[in-house]
Motif scaffolding. Sequence first.
Motif, PDB file in Angstrom:
ATOM      1  N   UNK A 177       1.108  -1.371   0.329  1.00  0.00           N
ATOM      2  CA  UNK A 177       0.228   0.018  -0.485  1.00  0.00           C
ATOM      3  C   UNK A 177       1.137   1.165   0.230  1.00  0.00           C
ATOM      4  N   UNK A 178       1.566   1.267  -0.106  1.00  0.00           N
ATOM      5  CA  UNK A 178       2.961   2.523   0.075  1.00  0.00           C
ATOM      6  C   UNK A 178       2.293   3.360  -1.258  1.00  0.00           C
ATOM      7  N   UNK A 179       2.279   3.249  -2.222  1.00  0.00           N
ATOM      8  CA  UNK A 179       1.496   4.355  -3.412  1.00  0.00           C
ATOM      9  C   UNK A 179       0.369   5.410  -2.266  1.00  0.00           C
ATOM     10  N   UNK A 180      -0.310   4.635  -1.997  1.00  0.00           N
ATOM     11  CA  UNK A 180      -1.708   5.100  -1.210  1.00  0.00           C
ATOM     12  C   UNK A 180      -0.987   5.691  -0.331  1.00  0.00           C
ATOM     13  N   UNK A 181       0.303   5.672   0.642  1.00  0.00           N
ATOM     14  CA  UNK A 181       0.286   6.026   2.184  1.00  0.00           C
ATOM     15  C   UNK A 181       0.611   7.647   1.412  1.00  0.00           C
ATOM     16  N   UNK A 182       1.854   7.618   0.386  1.00  0.00           N
ATOM     17  CA  UNK A 182       2.579   8.379  -1.066  1.00  0.00           C
ATOM     18  C   UNK A 182       1.824   9.572  -0.701  1.00  0.00           C
ATOM     19  N   UNK A 183       0.652   8.923  -1.429  1.00  0.00           N
ATOM     20  CA  UNK A 183      -0.276  10.366  -1.751  1.00  0.00           C
ATOM     21  C   UNK A 183      -1.108  10.515  -1.236  1.00  0.00           C
ATOM     22  N   UNK A 184      -1.585  10.014   0.378  1.00  0.00           N
ATOM     23  CA  UNK A 184      -2.584  10.620   1.227  1.00  0.00           C
ATOM     24  C   UNK A 184      -1.186  12.009   1.729  1.00  0.00           C
ATOM     25  N   UNK A 185       0.228  11.548   2.049  1.00  0.00           N
ATOM     26  CA  UNK A 185       0.765  12.251   2.790  1.00  0.00           C
ATOM     27  C   UNK A 185       0.928  13.563   1.660  1.00  0.00           C
ATOM     28  N   UNK A 186       1.157  13.603   0.451  1.00  0.00           N
ATOM     29  CA  UNK A 186       1.697  14.861  -0.204  1.00  0.00           C
ATOM     30  C   UNK A 186       0.175  15.333   0.226  1.00  0.00           C
ATOM     31  N   UNK A 187      -1.574  15.268  -0.304  1.00  0.00           N
ATOM     32  CA  UNK A 187      -2.323  16.226  -0.535  1.00  0.00           C
ATOM     33  C   UNK A 187      -2.178  16.578   0.758  1.00  0.00           C
ATOM     34  N   UNK A 188      -2.012  15.698   2.521  1.00  0.00           N
ATOM     35  CA  UNK A 188      -2.034  16.665   3.814  1.00  0.00           C
ATOM     36  C   UNK A 188      -0.873  17.717   3.599  1.00  0.00           C
ATOM     37  N   UNK A 238       5.701   5.903 -10.961  1.00  0.00           N
ATOM     38  CA  UNK A 238       7.125   4.638 -10.891  1.00  0.00           C
ATOM     39  C   UNK A 238       6.725   4.344  -9.273  1.00  0.00           C
ATOM     40  N   UNK A 239       5.398   4.186  -9.173  1.00  0.00           N
ATOM     41  CA  UNK A 239       4.856   2.724  -7.929  1.00  0.00           C
ATOM     42  C   UNK A 239       5.681   2.953  -7.043  1.00  0.00           C
ATOM     43  N   UNK A 240       5.606   4.472  -6.462  1.00  0.00           N
ATOM     44  CA  UNK A 240       6.403   5.146  -5.497  1.00  0.00           C
ATOM     45  C   UNK A 240       8.449   4.292  -4.523  1.00  0.00           C
ATOM     46  N   UNK A 241       8.649   3.888  -5.868  1.00  0.00           N
ATOM     47  CA  UNK A 241       9.808   3.116  -5.772  1.00  0.00           C
ATOM     48  C   UNK A 241      10.405   4.071  -5.202  1.00  0.00           C
ATOM     49  N   UNK A 242      11.615   4.266  -4.382  1.00  0.00           N
ATOM     50  CA  UNK A 242      12.479   6.082  -4.155  1.00  0.00           C
ATOM     51  C   UNK A 242      13.983   5.389  -4.670  1.00  0.00           C
ATOM     52  N   UNK A 243      14.437   3.913  -5.042  1.00  0.00           N
ATOM     53  CA  UNK A 243      15.278   3.761  -5.726  1.00  0.00           C
ATOM     54  C   UNK A 243      15.582   4.476  -7.171  1.00  0.00           C
TER      55      UNK A 243
END
Length: 605
Positions: free
Chosen positions: A143-154, A364-369
């Motif tokens: 669920x990393x993409x959803x978590x990242x998007x939630x923080x961007x909205x915040x 990028x599917x939330x892939x930091x690398x």
Amino acid sequence: MISRFKRFLIGRPMKSGELEGEKLSKLKALAVLSSDALSSVAYGTEQILLVLMAAGFAAVWYSIPISIAVLGLLFILILSYRQTIFAYPLGGGAYIVAKDNLGLSTGLLAGGSLLVDYILTVAVSSSAGTDAITSAFPSLHDHRVLIALTMIVFLTVMNLRGIGESASILAVPVYLFVVAIFVLILCGIIKVLTQGVHAHVPEIGSAVSNISLFLLLKAFSSGCSALTGVEAVSNAIPNFKKPAERNAAKTLIMMGSILGAMFIGISLLAYWYGIKPDAKETVVSQIADATFGRGILYYVIQGITALILFLAANTAYSAFPLLAYMLAKDKYMPHAFMVRGDRLGFSNGIIFLGVFSALLVILFHGNTENLIPLYAVGVFIPFTLSQLGMMIRWLKLRPSGWLVGFLINTIGMFTTLIITLIFISTKFGQIWMVFIFLPIVILGFFKIHQHYMNTADELRVNVQLDKPVAKGSTIVVPVAGVTRVVMQSLSYAKSLTDNVVAVYVGFDDEEIERMEKKWEEWNPGVRLIILRSSYRSIIRPLVRFIETVEWKNAETDHITVLIPQFITKHWWQNILHNQSSLLLRAYLINQKDVVIATVPYHLHR
């Protein structure tokens, strides 16, 4: 309803006179503008180790001299950007320095690179923060993409509330992170002193058979990802309380000192503990586990690390809108980026940044690398251009003591240039899109500027020769029947001129005859023109008629097309009305030199 929701999200509108109260103190600015740089200690050491592991575990001791070299470059960059702050106290950083000393195109390259870098900062920070969470809770990995998007909205909403309020709230986790990392480093050092270094750690200076200079340079360039965000203070000088440049310079030095201490501390602990990079667990997570075990302190550090990695994006939210404002002021970005919102921030820049960084996270599917190489190239291009610009400035002005400043910028320029070239040569497969995207961005800058210049030329008035010309008025009112909305439209038209004509488009003889009879009975005092449409189109006959009226009366009259329109009580009812009027308005406004006006009629049920 929408207005109330907006007020709930971003707060009450603020007066322009409250702008000075939104300026940042040094402590708030350190939290807001340094969160990107400080958070990079969570992955800077890891990037070095990832490269060194290609030569085997025996090569990990090289992480220490490489980390010291990164600290040396950090020292040079801090000194360099301190000089930039005093040389260009209005902000703008690399964009202004490069434009002033290297020319417009180079300045736009620096500005475009920084804009891209800030978008990547938000994407990388949210992805890295997600990695920290999933390290502690592996079940959330999918669920990393959803978590990242939630923080961007915040973060987007927080920054729309104004820099002053967001700084007050976001400063707490930033300072908690600094304290947590220093506690981790201190406890880790104590543990090493009492229990010794990990048994399998190779000694510093031990031989490594398959190490190469190129690999070491690649590791050094990867470690320099810890330096991203250093330039943000010089970009955002206008956000500081007065004296802005002095406060900015002090903030920059504080940031560099804290960053350097935390980075070398994490690198030393990673070496002493014999940490190996793991795709599912960050280096900081492994260090915290080795120091405290999986107890409460471990989860506190992981939670705070995740939070600061998310909040690192706040640096971009502070710097991107200001840089976009400067480019827009120079007419290289849309003027919308110059507009302050209800809370005195540049809201359009904030929203633009949030949307595009969210798109990158999805892509990028939330892939930091995959994101970090793009991120690093985006920041090291402006680093290099800024250093080169300052070198030329020293040579042109030659003030007292200029040679020291010139030497600092020269060392910094060559170092950052080498790092940029290493990134390009070693990670071209991951960064090739920068070489497509950046030219497109710069071309866009020139196209926007050309449009604004052309528009200014066309709209410019010669105050001596150009005077308004008095004309009459002809009003054309398209009608679909005899209704109250038509009555209201005709009443308004007749209040402006006696030269009003109603136009009706009919499809068959029976329909046309019925309309003629009803109009005659009503007798509103306006002539009705009937147009027959053999192909059942309303728009084409109307447009041809308007063209005829325009051709006959253009020299003597202003031609106005007055379009009646229903305003429905509920938003969903709009799809049941006004389609023909919308199409007609869209065509006329793009194709014809006629005035288009709308007479609204509000439905109450």
